[in-house]
Write a protein that holds these residues in place. Structure first.
Motif, PDB file in Angstrom:
ATOM      1  N   LEU A  84      -3.172  -5.379   8.484  1.00 50.33           N
ATOM      2  CA  LEU A  84      -4.447  -5.469   7.854  1.00 50.33           C
ATOM      3  C   LEU A  84      -4.472  -4.192   6.528  1.00 50.33           C
ATOM      4  O   LEU A  84      -4.873  -4.630   5.758  1.00 50.33           O
ATOM      5  N   LEU A  85      -3.801  -3.153   6.853  1.00 52.37           N
ATOM      6  CA  LEU A  85      -3.793  -2.168   5.647  1.00 52.37           C
ATOM      7  C   LEU A  85      -3.122  -2.725   4.475  1.00 52.37           C
ATOM      8  O   LEU A  85      -3.422  -2.436   3.463  1.00 52.37           O
ATOM      9  N   GLN A  86      -1.894  -3.357   4.656  1.00 49.65           N
ATOM     10  CA  GLN A  86      -1.190  -3.798   3.977  1.00 49.65           C
ATOM     11  C   GLN A  86      -1.862  -4.718   3.083  1.00 49.65           C
ATOM     12  O   GLN A  86      -1.729  -4.961   1.712  1.00 49.65           O
ATOM     13  N   GLU A  87      -2.387  -5.706   3.694  1.00 54.77           N
ATOM     14  CA  GLU A  87      -3.270  -6.824   3.012  1.00 54.77           C
ATOM     15  C   GLU A  87      -4.350  -6.091   2.181  1.00 54.77           C
ATOM     16  O   GLU A  87      -4.527  -6.592   0.971  1.00 54.77           O
ATOM     17  N   SER A  91      -6.261  -4.813  -3.396  1.00 54.49           N
ATOM     18  CA  SER A  91      -6.430  -3.774  -4.133  1.00 54.49           C
ATOM     19  C   SER A  91      -5.706  -3.679  -5.462  1.00 54.49           C
ATOM     20  O   SER A  91      -6.253  -3.176  -6.671  1.00 54.49           O
ATOM     21  N   TYR A  92      -4.340  -3.798  -5.366  1.00 52.92           N
ATOM     22  CA  TYR A  92      -3.619  -3.787  -6.571  1.00 52.92           C
ATOM     23  C   TYR A  92      -3.757  -5.290  -7.417  1.00 52.92           C
ATOM     24  O   TYR A  92      -3.162  -5.022  -8.438  1.00 52.92           O
ATOM     25  N   LYS A  93      -4.508  -6.072  -7.030  1.00 51.26           N
ATOM     26  CA  LYS A  93      -4.471  -7.400  -7.791  1.00 51.26           C
ATOM     27  C   LYS A  93      -5.187  -7.135  -9.056  1.00 51.26           C
ATOM     28  O   LYS A  93      -4.960  -7.927 -10.007  1.00 51.26           O
ATOM     29  N   ASP A  94      -6.248  -6.387  -9.209  1.00 41.97           N
ATOM     30  CA  ASP A  94      -6.679  -6.026 -10.672  1.00 41.97           C
ATOM     31  C   ASP A  94      -6.149  -5.089 -11.346  1.00 41.97           C
ATOM     32  O   ASP A  94      -6.646  -4.525 -12.279  1.00 41.97           O
ATOM     33  N   GLY A  95      -4.848  -4.750 -10.793  1.00 32.59           N
ATOM     34  CA  GLY A  95      -3.949  -3.858 -11.838  1.00 32.59           C
ATOM     35  C   GLY A  95      -3.764  -2.324 -11.363  1.00 32.59           C
ATOM     36  O   GLY A  95      -2.728  -1.683 -11.794  1.00 32.59           O
ATOM     37  N   HIS A  96      -4.829  -1.962 -10.436  1.00 34.71           N
ATOM     38  CA  HIS A  96      -4.672  -0.535  -9.969  1.00 34.71           C
ATOM     39  C   HIS A  96      -5.548  -0.439  -8.566  1.00 34.71           C
ATOM     40  O   HIS A  96      -6.256  -0.923  -8.379  1.00 34.71           O
ATOM     41  N   PHE A  97      -4.788   0.514  -7.789  1.00 34.27           N
ATOM     42  CA  PHE A  97      -5.618   0.920  -6.708  1.00 34.27           C
ATOM     43  C   PHE A  97      -6.677   1.817  -6.976  1.00 34.27           C
ATOM     44  O   PHE A  97      -6.265   3.075  -6.852  1.00 34.27           O
ATOM     45  N   GLY A  98      -7.859   1.444  -7.241  1.00 35.23           N
ATOM     46  CA  GLY A  98      -8.907   2.508  -7.822  1.00 35.23           C
ATOM     47  C   GLY A  98      -9.571   3.304  -6.598  1.00 35.23           C
ATOM     48  O   GLY A  98      -9.239   3.131  -5.546  1.00 35.23           O
ATOM     49  N   GLU A  99     -10.045   4.476  -7.046  1.00 37.84           N
ATOM     50  CA  GLU A  99     -10.712   5.411  -6.131  1.00 37.84           C
ATOM     51  C   GLU A  99     -11.584   4.828  -5.128  1.00 37.84           C
ATOM     52  O   GLU A  99     -11.594   5.201  -3.894  1.00 37.84           O
ATOM     53  N   GLU A 100     -12.507   3.923  -5.541  1.00 39.21           N
ATOM     54  CA  GLU A 100     -13.463   3.497  -4.596  1.00 39.21           C
ATOM     55  C   GLU A 100     -12.598   2.813  -3.545  1.00 39.21           C
ATOM     56  O   GLU A 100     -13.166   2.666  -2.327  1.00 39.21           O
ATOM     57  N   PHE A 133       0.077   5.863   5.718  1.00 36.03           N
ATOM     58  CA  PHE A 133      -0.850   5.372   4.910  1.00 36.03           C
ATOM     59  C   PHE A 133      -0.097   5.172   3.496  1.00 36.03           C
ATOM     60  O   PHE A 133       0.020   4.211   2.945  1.00 36.03           O
ATOM     61  N   LEU A 134       0.690   6.381   3.274  1.00 35.98           N
ATOM     62  CA  LEU A 134       1.374   6.435   1.752  1.00 35.98           C
ATOM     63  C   LEU A 134       2.754   5.527   1.936  1.00 35.98           C
ATOM     64  O   LEU A 134       2.888   5.019   0.905  1.00 35.98           O
ATOM     65  N   LYS A 135       3.148   5.469   3.115  1.00 37.02           N
ATOM     66  CA  LYS A 135       4.376   4.432   3.082  1.00 37.02           C
ATOM     67  C   LYS A 135       3.884   2.947   2.925  1.00 37.02           C
ATOM     68  O   LYS A 135       4.755   2.322   2.195  1.00 37.02           O
ATOM     69  N   ILE A 136       2.756   2.589   3.615  1.00 40.96           N
ATOM     70  CA  ILE A 136       2.229   1.290   3.353  1.00 40.96           C
ATOM     71  C   ILE A 136       2.058   1.083   1.799  1.00 40.96           C
ATOM     72  O   ILE A 136       2.176  -0.149   1.426  1.00 40.96           O
ATOM     73  N   GLU A 137       1.253   1.955   1.230  1.00 40.27           N
ATOM     74  CA  GLU A 137       0.871   1.935  -0.028  1.00 40.27           C
ATOM     75  C   GLU A 137       2.171   1.761  -0.925  1.00 40.27           C
ATOM     76  O   GLU A 137       2.009   0.921  -1.848  1.00 40.27           O
ATOM     77  N   ARG A 138       3.241   2.422  -0.750  1.00 36.40           N
ATOM     78  CA  ARG A 138       4.295   2.538  -1.498  1.00 36.40           C
ATOM     79  C   ARG A 138       5.275   1.156  -1.403  1.00 36.40           C
ATOM     80  O   ARG A 138       5.570   0.411  -2.410  1.00 36.40           O
TER      81      ARG A 138
END
Length: 134
Positions: free
Chosen positions: A72-75, A80-89, A109-114
């Motif tokens: 779920l978190l990975q998806e 979130s990255y589809k628009d070019g950045h993982f924005g703060e919101e 969380f950081l490992k999944i994000e990376r």
């Protein structure tokens, strides 16, 4: 796609949460719409973009294993990255969801994000090579 390891009910929940997340910054990009369309088509989910009636706690309840929670978190991060950045919101929303499902380990969380970021970079580099004629 790791979502193929989820149940039908979990995939529907991923889609519903992804729609909610895409609307987090009040601007659903073409890339986010493409992700949602592809996900809905891949899993036979109705492409419905009004999820205002969704109960977040009830929706999250279907993620009953660590594996399903990581997917779920990975998806959601991938969307979130589809628009070019993982924005703060978007980061705030995904982290809030992570907390609600008991996955508030910041290292995980950081490992999944990376993992997601590296995958996005890998796809981008491949697209660039193909466009450049290599």
């Amino acid at each position: 796609m790791f979502a193929d390891r989820l149940t039908t009910e979990q995939r529907q929940a991923v889609f519903d949460l992804a729609v909610m997340l895409a609307n987090a910054d009040m601007d659903v990009s073409e890339e986010e719409l493409g992700y949602l369309k592809t996900f809905s088509e891949a899993f036979g989910i109705e492409f419905e973009l009004d999820k205002s009636q969704i109960n977040l706690e009830e929706t999250l309840r279907v993620f009953d294993s660590k594996r399903s929670k990581i997917i779920l978190l990975q998806e959601l991060i991938k969307l979130s990255y589809k628009d070019g950045h993982f924005g703060e919101e978007e980061q705030d929303k995904v982290f809030m969801i992570a907390q609600k499902i008991g996955m508030n380990d910041s290292d995980l969380f950081l490992k999944i994000e990376r993992w997601v970021r590296q995958g996005a970079d890998w796809l981008f580099e491949g697209e660039q090579m193909l466009e450049d004629g290599y």
